[in-house]
Motif scaffolding. Sequence first.
Motif, short mmCIF file in Angstrom:
data_model
loop_
_atom_site.label_atom_id
_atom_site.label_comp_id
_atom_site.label_asym_id
_atom_site.label_seq_id
_atom_site.Cartn_x
_atom_site.Cartn_y
_atom_site.Cartn_z
N ALA A 158 5.46 11.41 -0.29
CA ALA A 158 6.29 10.85 -1.20
C ALA A 158 6.10 9.29 -1.01
CB ALA A 158 7.56 11.26 -0.98
N GLY A 159 6.24 8.93 -0.20
CA GLY A 159 6.00 7.57 0.26
C GLY A 159 4.36 7.14 -0.25
N ARG A 162 5.00 6.63 -4.09
CA ARG A 162 5.98 5.64 -4.44
C ARG A 162 5.09 4.14 -4.49
NH1 ARG A 162 9.73 5.81 -0.33
NH2 ARG A 162 10.51 7.90 -0.94
N TRP A 165 3.02 3.86 -7.37
CA TRP A 165 3.70 3.48 -8.74
C TRP A 165 4.01 1.93 -8.41
CZ3 TRP A 165 4.06 5.55 -13.07
CH2 TRP A 165 4.01 6.93 -13.29
N ILE A 166 4.26 1.30 -7.32
CA ILE A 166 4.74 -0.21 -7.26
C ILE A 166 3.34 -0.71 -7.42
CG2 ILE A 166 5.35 -1.76 -5.55
CD1 ILE A 166 7.17 0.44 -4.10
#
Length: 184
Positions: A158-159, A162, A165-166
């Motif tokens: 998940a990290g 994320r 996406w950033i």
Amino acid sequence: MRLLPSLGLAMNSRGDTPLRPPAKRTEGPQGTRLFSAAELHQYASETEAGSDGRASVHEPVLEGVSAGLEGRRFSLRSGRQTIGRGGTNDIVADDPSVSSSHAWLINQHGHYVIMNTLSTNGTFVNDKRIHEAILKHGDHIRLGQAEFVFLTREPGVAGTLRLRWIVAGVLVLIGLGILALWLT
């Protein structure tokens, strides 16, 4: 010698002793295939071997965390699976505090539900005694003294998503900034 085709036996002349033992039938009526318990267990283990043991939403796993189970992963499949101390269970937790048939794991409409089956020492999800509970990623399950974690994704995945996406968002903003400067 006379034949009894319905039983697949040839009898001696007095008709009281078969000349050869009956052959093992591999087909039932109407041609359906018959399997022994050993064959079924072998097929089931071959099917489980096809799994890579990685957790995903489509193929969650129970990961053992208590002594004797630590690091062991049990892939969950659709339908119902049994958990208990007895060797006939789908997931065997060889701990004296676990009942021989302790709980069921059931896939209901894409959600996994754990159901206590009248076990002696109870079934707990996140330290709360339950009869039935819907499982979520990271839930801690305790059957007697045997503990598991329910996983639907690998730690750190998940990290990583994320972070991607950033980075993509920052690159889009930089691109829009350059485009704005070029147009003015």
